[in-house]
Design an enzyme around this catalytic site. Structure first.
Site, mmCIF file in Angstrom:
data_model
loop_
_atom_site.group_PDB
_atom_site.id
_atom_site.type_symbol
_atom_site.label_atom_id
_atom_site.label_comp_id
_atom_site.label_asym_id
_atom_site.label_seq_id
_atom_site.Cartn_x
_atom_site.Cartn_y
_atom_site.Cartn_z
ATOM 1 N N ARG A 79 25.390 51.228 34.894
ATOM 2 C CA ARG A 79 25.082 50.773 36.124
ATOM 3 C C ARG A 79 26.233 49.829 36.510
ATOM 4 N NH1 ARG A 79 19.967 46.653 36.039
ATOM 5 N NH2 ARG A 79 18.878 48.898 36.210
ATOM 6 N N ARG A 148 22.354 38.980 36.939
ATOM 7 C CA ARG A 148 22.501 40.503 37.411
ATOM 8 C C ARG A 148 23.570 40.525 38.622
ATOM 9 N NH1 ARG A 148 18.760 43.816 35.358
ATOM 10 N NH2 ARG A 148 18.304 43.254 33.170
ATOM 11 N N LYS A 212 16.373 38.433 32.207
ATOM 12 C CA LYS A 212 17.282 38.710 33.323
ATOM 13 C C LYS A 212 17.071 37.779 34.247
ATOM 14 C CE LYS A 212 14.904 42.710 33.774
ATOM 15 N NZ LYS A 212 14.680 43.954 34.445
ATOM 16 N N LYS A 214 18.100 37.108 38.629
ATOM 17 C CA LYS A 214 18.435 37.751 39.749
ATOM 18 C C LYS A 214 18.963 36.691 40.979
ATOM 19 C CE LYS A 214 16.459 42.053 38.683
ATOM 20 N NZ LYS A 214 15.536 42.983 38.647
ATOM 21 N N CYS A 438 11.141 54.036 43.104
ATOM 22 C CA CYS A 438 12.185 53.739 41.828
ATOM 23 C C CYS A 438 12.333 54.967 41.154
ATOM 24 C CB CYS A 438 11.156 52.777 40.777
ATOM 25 S SG CYS A 438 9.921 53.721 39.885
ATOM 26 N N CYS A 444 13.394 56.863 33.029
ATOM 27 C CA CYS A 444 13.145 55.685 32.811
ATOM 28 C C CYS A 444 12.131 55.615 31.525
ATOM 29 C CB CYS A 444 12.453 55.021 33.905
ATOM 30 S SG CYS A 444 11.879 53.536 33.468
ATOM 31 N N CYS A 483 5.742 52.619 37.312
ATOM 32 C CA CYS A 483 4.973 51.573 36.553
ATOM 33 C C CYS A 483 4.869 50.071 37.266
ATOM 34 C CB CYS A 483 5.763 51.356 35.310
ATOM 35 S SG CYS A 483 6.974 50.309 35.077
ATOM 36 N N CYS A 487 10.241 47.907 40.265
ATOM 37 C CA CYS A 487 11.623 48.161 40.357
ATOM 38 C C CYS A 487 12.053 48.453 42.032
ATOM 39 C CB CYS A 487 12.331 49.085 39.691
ATOM 40 S SG CYS A 487 12.158 48.695 37.939
HETATM 41 FE FE1 SRM Z 1 14.053 47.563 37.303
HETATM 42 C C1 SRM Z 1 13.509 47.762 33.883
HETATM 43 C C2 SRM Z 1 15.598 50.663 37.205
HETATM 44 C C3 SRM Z 1 15.338 47.012 40.227
HETATM 45 C C4 SRM Z 1 12.219 45.084 37.578
HETATM 46 N N1 SRM Z 1 14.456 49.083 35.752
HETATM 47 C C5 SRM Z 1 14.191 49.005 34.491
HETATM 48 C C6 SRM Z 1 14.897 50.139 33.641
HETATM 49 C C7 SRM Z 1 16.080 49.558 33.176
HETATM 50 C C8 SRM Z 1 13.829 50.618 32.571
HETATM 51 C C9 SRM Z 1 14.128 49.969 31.025
HETATM 52 O O1 SRM Z 1 13.946 48.789 30.968
HETATM 53 O O2 SRM Z 1 14.113 50.853 30.243
HETATM 54 C C10 SRM Z 1 14.750 51.283 34.700
HETATM 55 C C11 SRM Z 1 15.853 52.352 34.667
HETATM 56 C C12 SRM Z 1 15.498 53.447 35.198
HETATM 57 C C13 SRM Z 1 16.573 54.476 35.221
HETATM 58 O O3 SRM Z 1 16.140 55.589 34.603
HETATM 59 O O4 SRM Z 1 17.534 54.243 36.068
HETATM 60 C C14 SRM Z 1 14.966 50.229 35.993
HETATM 61 N N2 SRM Z 1 15.168 48.712 38.631
HETATM 62 C C15 SRM Z 1 15.718 49.814 38.291
HETATM 63 C C16 SRM Z 1 16.296 50.448 39.611
HETATM 64 C C17 SRM Z 1 17.504 51.535 39.279
HETATM 65 C C18 SRM Z 1 15.230 51.064 40.627
HETATM 66 C C19 SRM Z 1 15.806 51.766 41.801
HETATM 67 O O5 SRM Z 1 15.210 53.045 41.818
HETATM 68 O O6 SRM Z 1 16.832 51.451 42.200
HETATM 69 C C20 SRM Z 1 16.908 48.951 40.091
HETATM 70 C C21 SRM Z 1 18.153 48.804 39.624
HETATM 71 C C22 SRM Z 1 18.600 47.371 40.218
HETATM 72 C C23 SRM Z 1 20.008 47.110 39.934
HETATM 73 O O7 SRM Z 1 20.800 47.534 40.551
HETATM 74 O O8 SRM Z 1 20.221 46.144 39.280
HETATM 75 C C24 SRM Z 1 15.599 48.266 39.577
HETATM 76 N N3 SRM Z 1 13.984 46.267 38.561
HETATM 77 C C25 SRM Z 1 14.319 46.263 39.905
HETATM 78 C C26 SRM Z 1 13.623 45.395 40.776
HETATM 79 C C27 SRM Z 1 13.987 45.093 42.308
HETATM 80 C C28 SRM Z 1 15.011 43.977 42.532
HETATM 81 O O9 SRM Z 1 15.459 43.143 41.589
HETATM 82 O O10 SRM Z 1 14.989 43.455 43.489
HETATM 83 C C29 SRM Z 1 12.657 44.764 39.906
HETATM 84 C C30 SRM Z 1 11.701 43.793 40.459
HETATM 85 C C31 SRM Z 1 12.122 42.557 40.643
HETATM 86 C C32 SRM Z 1 12.207 41.422 39.566
HETATM 87 O O11 SRM Z 1 13.026 41.624 38.588
HETATM 88 O O12 SRM Z 1 11.139 40.934 39.171
HETATM 89 C C33 SRM Z 1 12.879 45.290 38.621
HETATM 90 N N4 SRM Z 1 12.856 46.475 35.916
HETATM 91 C C34 SRM Z 1 12.303 45.615 36.234
HETATM 92 C C35 SRM Z 1 11.480 45.179 35.051
HETATM 93 C C36 SRM Z 1 10.324 43.958 35.039
HETATM 94 C C37 SRM Z 1 11.124 42.588 34.683
HETATM 95 C C38 SRM Z 1 10.205 41.607 34.279
HETATM 96 O O13 SRM Z 1 10.105 40.573 34.810
HETATM 97 O O14 SRM Z 1 9.420 41.728 33.466
HETATM 98 C C39 SRM Z 1 11.849 45.986 34.094
HETATM 99 C C40 SRM Z 1 11.444 45.894 32.684
HETATM 100 C C41 SRM Z 1 12.063 44.948 31.813
HETATM 101 O O15 SRM Z 1 13.106 44.465 31.988
HETATM 102 O O16 SRM Z 1 11.533 44.842 30.534
HETATM 103 C C42 SRM Z 1 12.646 46.909 34.539
HETATM 104 FE FE1 SF4 Z 2 10.922 52.588 35.319
HETATM 105 FE FE2 SF4 Z 2 8.777 51.193 36.101
HETATM 106 FE FE3 SF4 Z 2 11.327 50.481 37.173
HETATM 107 FE FE4 SF4 Z 2 10.075 52.515 37.719
HETATM 108 S S1 SF4 Z 2 9.267 50.477 38.203
HETATM 109 S S2 SF4 Z 2 12.173 52.517 37.361
HETATM 110 S S3 SF4 Z 2 9.046 53.331 36.208
HETATM 111 S S4 SF4 Z 2 10.703 50.356 35.110
#
Ligand code: SRM
Ligand code: SF4
Length: 562
Positions: A79, A148, A212, A214, A438, A444, A483, A487
């Site tokens: 990323r 981030r 993390k 944000k 997402c 993922c 899930c 995201c």
């Molecule tokens: Fe996310 C984890 C993809 C925005 C909440 N997210 C992941 C991971 C890295 C899976 C992992 O931990 O193994 C995913 C990778 C998928 C892949 O194959 O690419 C993933 N998140 C994404 C992206 C690529 C979704 C998309 O389709 O665009 C976004 C990348 C953002 C970036 O450029 O940095 C993405 N993730 C978000 C958002 C939206 C936002 O930030 O506005 C959220 C919800 C907001 C928040 O943070 O509460 C989000 N991602 C999570 C979480 C839950 C965190 C938590 O508080 O528990 C995880 C799981 C974790 O961190 O354990 C996670």
């Molecule tokens: Fe993966 Fe869940 Fe984030 Fe979708 S919402 S990219 S399934 S961690």
């Protein structure tokens, strides 16, 4: 001072790994040179995230490989750090080639305004980071327990103050970068530093953040970045076209766990206002100290409860305000009035106050690639090659071809027409143009269901229902995730779908149009026919009973969520 509930003996394993990591180096360098496996050592997996990458495997090929007794097909998702989603034309050209040579080739625009590459094999990880570095790009601190990518409102047309706020976003990014030199040593072959004092990190120390972190900067009235979904949101206060200061909101986050009320999505709460008319120092100090408070008081025993939102709910807003004022040494003012009345990207051509042109391209679920029917990646590469454009990514997973001088607009228009990008953008239905999904499968590791590979075909059917009820032009915000981590921010959609198992989704309804009210769980584990039945009922009722100008989210909230 710190929260005494974080007992050293109960620290989560990630905490121990961070503290013994030698400023995030761990044994990543050794893991990278181990030719026997595509994997990396378990303790390096959380560490490598701080360097901007996740170890993944191709989930579509797990069974086939297991049957052949082969290890999983491991690769990295990498990323980029692109504050405010900005990429120059030259950087786009470099990125296009790097993606082609080292990854699946698809450029994935994320919901936080940046680009991810998938499928980067371990042997290609270092060359990829090096090539990024040569293009003036970095991946440092885009993942992991750290601040981030800082996001900000994307479209310079939306405000003459965009540039000023974008510059501030960069300043915040720089202030919150980790001091480790390990990144440069591991990926860029920099000399090992002799003076470890250089790495002394007053902000992150050796613990980094509990989870993390944000940050987002919004320019009302457009909440295109979903400011209330962030740990720390800054809402610009503008009077007579002058930037006066920022309202600070804290404790937003999306993640939840199915069936566990202890883990929940939360909108950020208002904390106070900081004036910047006499300089940004107080604002920067407030941001920095909000991180130190979370560093000291955030939960380090249970990672599921470690985000700022839980620390806000534990101590309450009055405590946070008092603690911040004590640490920052000045008092916050009361929140100033603000209004959000839109949350979307503006597709097509727009001209800003300086006369520069911007074309926002519709990119379905952020996937920039070439297919038989649409050569989007090639079109953007041709636009970049003119040397007359920059790029800006939006938090709705789209790209804006940016900063085009009036005399160059016709040339870019020609490229967009040649590759049918204008037709593609105009053709996107109203519902599709505002929808997001997402990544989910196949990369993922946490996905329970499909998302970006499924939403387009579901929308084909939803479009037919909308047409049946005369609602084809009705704006609505629909989002899907594989899930409950959220995201694509499904819990602040008007209609959200969250995967529970392959082919099954929880349905959430009644969020508002502007991202200021969470939706509610309506029905669990629906399959496609049930989803379509429910939507058919909603659309029918909405077409008949809605009040004048009532948004669907408000209607669903009123009819089904009380
Ligand atoms: Fe996310 C984890 C993809 C925005 C909440 N997210 C992941 C991971 C890295 C899976 C992992 O931990 O193994 C995913 C990778 C998928 C892949 O194959 O690419 C993933 N998140 C994404 C992206 C690529 C979704 C998309 O389709 O665009 C976004 C990348 C953002 C970036 O450029 O940095 C993405 N993730 C978000 C958002 C939206 C936002 O930030 O506005 C959220 C919800 C907001 C928040 O943070 O509460 C989000 N991602 C999570 C979480 C839950 C965190 C938590 O508080 O528990 C995880 C799981 C974790 O961190 O354990 C996670
Ligand atoms: Fe993966 Fe869940 Fe984030 Fe979708 S919402 S990219 S399934 S961690």
């Amino acid at each position: 001072m710190s929260d005494n509930t974080n007992k050293p003996q109960d620290l989560s394993s990630n905490e121990k790994i961070k503290m013994s990591s030698n400023a995030l180096r761990g044994t990543i360098a050794e893991s990278l040179t181990d030719e026997i496996t595509g994997n990396i050592r378990p303790d390096d997996q959380p560490l490598v995230r701080f360097h901007g990458m996740y170890l993944q495997d191709d989930r579509d090929r797990r069974e086939e490989r297991a049957a052949k007794k082969l290890e999983r097909l491991y690769s990295f998702m990498i990323r980029l750090r692109l504050t405010g989603g900005f990429l120059s034309g030259d950087q786009w050209i470099a990125l296009h080639h790097i993606a082609g040579e080292n990854s699946t080739g698809t450029l994935k625009i994320t919901t936080r305004q940046t680009i991810q590459l998938h499928g980067v094999l371990k042997t290609k990880a270092k060359p990829t980071v090096k090539a990024f570095n040569q293009a003036g790009l970095t991946t440092l601190a885009t993942c992991g327990d750290i601040n981030r990518n800082v996001i900000c409102s994307a479209h310079p047309k939306q405000s003459p103050l965009h540039e000023q706020i974008f510059e501030l976003a960069k300043e915040i990014t720089d202030m919150l970068l980790p001091k480790t030199q390990g990144y440069y040593e591991i990926w860029l072959d920099a000399e090992k530093i002799a003076d470890t004092k250089m790495e002394e990190d007053l902000l992150y120390q050796d613990r980094y953040m509990p989870r993390k972190f944000k940050i987002a900067l919004a320019i009302p009235p457009n909440n295109d970045i979903d400011v209330f979904g962030n740990d720390l949101g800054l809402i610009a206060v503008i009077e007579k076209d002058q930037l006066k200061g920022f309202n600070i909101v804290i404790g937003g986050g999306m993640s939840s766990t199915h069936g566990n009320p202890e883990h929940y999505p939360r909108l950020a709460s208002e904390l106070g206002y900081v004036d910047i008319t006499n300089g940004k120092e107080n604002l920067l100090k407030a941001i920095y100290e909000l991180l130190t408070i979370q560093r000291d008081y955030g939960n380090r025993n249970d990672r599921k409860k470690a985000r700022l939102k839980y620390t806000v709910d534990k101590y309450g807003i009055p405590w946070w305000k008092a603690e911040l004022e004590k640490r920052a040494g000045f008092a916050l003012e009361d929140i100033k009035p603000y209004v959000f009345n839109r949350r979307k990207d503006y597709y097509g051509w727009e001209q800003n106050h300086e006369g520069l042109w911007y074309y926002t391209v519709f990119v379905e679920n952020g996937r920039v690639l070439d297919t038989d029917s649409l050569k989007l990646k090639q079109a953007l590469q041709d636009a970049a090659k003119t040397g007359k454009v920059n790029f800006r990514f939006t938090c709705n997973q789209n790209v804006i071809i940016s900063d085009i001088k009036p005399e160059d607009k016709a040339q870019i228009q020609e490229i967009l027409e040649k590759y049918k990008i204008i037709e593609h953008t105009n053709k996107a239905s109203t519902i599709r143009a505002n929808a997001m999904a997402c990544v989910a499968l196949n990369t993922c590791a946490l996905a329970l269901a499909e998302s970006q590979r499924y939403l387009p075909s579901l929308l084909d059917k939803v479009e037919e229902l909308l047409e049946k009820h005369g609602l084809s032009d009705e704006e609505m915000i629909v989002r899907m995730t594989g899930c409950p981590n959220g995201c694509a921010r499904p819990f602040i959609a008007e209609i959200g779908f969250v995967g529970t198992a392959l082919g099954k989704y929880n349905m959430y309804i009644g969020g508002d149009r502007f991202g200021m009210r969470l939706n509610k769980l309506y029905k669990e584990s629906l399959e496609e026919p049930q989803i379509l039945d429910e939507l058919d009922g909603f659309f029918g009722a909405f077409a008949k009973k809605r009040k004048k100008n009532q948004a669907i989210g408000d209607f669903l909230h009123q009819e089904y969520c009380q």
